[in-house]
Design an enzyme around this catalytic site. Structure first.
Site, PDB file in Angstrom:
ATOM      1  N   TYR A 143     -12.981  24.532  -0.271  1.00  0.00           N
ATOM      2  CA  TYR A 143     -14.238  24.801   0.433  1.00  0.00           C
ATOM      3  C   TYR A 143     -15.230  25.633  -0.373  1.00  0.00           C
ATOM      4  CZ  TYR A 143     -10.473  23.955   3.775  1.00  0.00           C
ATOM      5  OH  TYR A 143      -9.351  23.450   4.406  1.00  0.00           O
ATOM      6  N   HIS A 144     -15.239  25.490  -1.702  1.00  0.00           N
ATOM      7  CA  HIS A 144     -16.115  26.332  -2.522  1.00  0.00           C
ATOM      8  C   HIS A 144     -16.997  25.524  -3.466  1.00  0.00           C
ATOM      9  CE1 HIS A 144     -12.652  29.442  -1.998  1.00  0.00           C
ATOM     10  NE2 HIS A 144     -13.486  29.471  -0.974  1.00  0.00           N
ATOM     11  N   PRO A 145     -17.756  24.547  -2.979  1.00  0.00           N
ATOM     12  CA  PRO A 145     -18.634  23.783  -3.874  1.00  0.00           C
ATOM     13  C   PRO A 145     -19.791  24.645  -4.381  1.00  0.00           C
ATOM     14  CG  PRO A 145     -19.081  23.202  -1.594  1.00  0.00           C
ATOM     15  CD  PRO A 145     -17.873  24.095  -1.578  1.00  0.00           C
TER      16      PRO A 145
END
Length: 531
Positions: free
Chosen positions: A466-468
């Protein structure tokens, strides 16, 4: 209909946007409009930490899926993103992991000295209110409450013991020592989630000069020539607009921000022309340079004291009455960093531990106790893209992270090494006391060799952490989407403040750093007003 005019329009009420809107509205002479596509953040599941996955695939989620990933058996990977006040800080696992000082010094190499760790530390201190902090590099009076877990499972202490057994150190969270494991510090207050909306918007909304509009989906930045002068948005099914006398600040995140830039005519001219979008500024790197943390886990059985019983009525009562018990858990109760290659100067693998069988990103349940031990590719070499599917602003963009596609195969090799460390942890005497070491995921893998099982875990079960970042990267070079002041190149009056501007992916989780970016942009705007 009259078009209202504000000094500033902020698009997106997530981690950075909440900070930007709050800080700008501290000046009573500024009028600020904050547009949020999603709803308010008053749903009970937002407050209950262990319930975060209940919001996945709901109306509070942008509910994205990637393109099929060839290196992951052509699977589409589900990408949840918060669609409410607080954005993804209202839907995440609350892990407060700032990143290494070296991460921000790397930003400074491409975007100037003002993005170094030394320069950003004062902003971290403004953001953080860390429980029992005692060192000069940790904030104690900031906007975001960061606390120790109230009711961690006993199996989390066993995981830390297992780490020591294989030669890893137990180190303080967010300290200067990188190699080792830590209990997770969480963005909570008294056992409840504490989001960016809690820290910034709730105190700010009493100000008359701040207007917060939920259910307002931005569809286009409006220009007069090359100057941003407002935002078009859809509310209650009706298209409307607002004007900005001074600046528009995009805070939609690494997916929505590049999409909105392209819909507004800022992007690669050839791609925009395909969709019939008039070009305002040719900026080929919009939507490029996409990087993300990929995680793959091994799930084994456990004897007891996991989060298996978290949804029972007694736990809900315990939570509502005392803010204690299993429901205060952020699920990922411990983490750490290791090197896949001893010659590396910094770790490139993050370990993560959850005292539960965390299956299909929490969307599936298991009917017994379980433990999840995972490895995260912290410094991927592969990169992907966000692009338009059409000129319709309500259509979802095309997300292609291109996981594990680096030509040399370094990403897959590093992740395999990380899973090997997970196997070592599972094999310890400490874990043996609380588990029969029967594998729940990958299924039917007990008789496999370690490499066979780990390859299966990657191919069939690896997913986003969840870290784009990076799709509107900052830099001093002319090719960067935004400059060192986060002004969009080729136009005037338009900035970006969110994880999309990060030129490289930090080792840490991105929530804290995104809030810092919001703080810094508000400061930059304030400085510009004095010139």
């Amino acid at each position: 209909m009259d078009v209202r005019t504000y000094d500033f329009i902020v698009v997106g009420a997530g981690s950075a946007g909440s900070a930007v809107a709050s800080r700008l509205s501290e000046n009573p002479e500024h009028t600020v409009l904050l547009l949020e596509a999603g709803a308010s953040d008053d749903k009970l599941e937002i407050r209950i930490p262990a319930a975060f996955s209940k919001m996945f695939r709901s109306a509070l989620d942008w509910n994205y899926d990637t393109e099929p990933q060839p290196q992951l058996n052509d699977r589409r990977i589900y990408w949840p993103r918060g669609k409410m006040l607080g954005g993804t800080s209202s839907i995440n696992a609350m892990m407060w992991i700032r990143g290494f000082p070296e991460d921000f010094d790397q930003w400074a190499e491409v975007a100037g000295a003002s993005w170094s760790w030394e320069s950003l530390l004062p902003y971290f201190l403004e953001v953080e209110k860390v429980q029992d902090a005692s060192d000069a590099e940790t904030g104690t009076e900031g906007a975001i409450s960061v606390e120790a877990q109230r009711s961690p499972r006993s199996s989390t202490a066993v995981f830390l013991e297992a780490a020591r057994e294989i030669g890893l150190k137990v180190v303080p969270a967010n300290g200067r020592v990188h190699d080792g494991v830590s209990r997770t510090m969480v963005s909570q207050h008294r056992g409840a989630r504490f989001s960016a909306a809690d820290g910034y918007l709730k105190p700010a909304r009493r100000r008359r000069n701040l207007t917060v509009q939920t259910g307002s989906h931005a569809t286009r930045v409006l220009f007069d020539g090359t100057r941003a002068v407002g935002v078009e948005y859809v509310r209650d099914g009706v298209s409307t607009s607002a004007r900005a006398d001074r600046e528009v600040i995009l805070c939609g995140g690494s997916i929505n921000t590049p999409q909105l830039l392209m819909l507004s005519g800022i992007g690669d001219r050839d791609e925009l022309t395909v969709h019939g979008i008039p070009v305002i500024a040719h900026s080929p790197e919009v939507g490029k340079n996409l990087k993300d943390h990929l995680v793959s886990g091994l799930i084994i059985d456990a004897h007891d004291d996991t989060l298996f019983a978290a949804e029972r009525f007694g736990q809900l009562a315990k939570y509502l009455l005392a803010r204690r018990g299993m429901l205060t858990s952020n699920v990922a109760e411990a983490y750490g960093y290791v090197k896949s290659d001893p010659s590396l100067s910094l770790p490139d693998i993050e370990l993560i531990f959850a005292p539960v069988a965390f299956i299909d990103q929490g969307l599936a349940t298991h009917d017994a106790h379980g433990l999840t031990i995972g490895a995260i590719l912290s410094q991927p070499h592969s990169s992907g893209t966000v692009s338009l599917s059409s000129a319709n602003p309500l259509d979802k963009p095309v997300i292609d992270p291109r996981y594990l596609t680096d030509p040399e195969g370094r990403d897959r090799a590093a992740l395999m090494t990380g899973l090997g460390v997970c196997e070592d942890l599972i094999a310890t005497e400490a874990i043996g006391r609380i588990s029969g070491r029967r594998f729940i995921r990958p299924e039917n893998s007990d008789g496999m060799t370690r490499p066979e099982r780990d390859a299966l875990a990657i191919n069939e079960y690896a997913h986003t952490l969840y870290h784009p970042v990076g799709t509107a990267r900052m830099g001093t070079d002319a090719a960067s989407v935004v400059d060192e002041n986060l002004l969009v190149r080729g136009v005037e009056g338009l900035r970006v403040a969110d994880a999309s501007v990060m030129p490289t992916l930090i080792h840490g989780h991105t929530n804290a750093a995104a809030i810092v970016i919001g703080e810094r942009v508000a400061d930059l705007i304030g400085q510009a007003a004095l010139v």
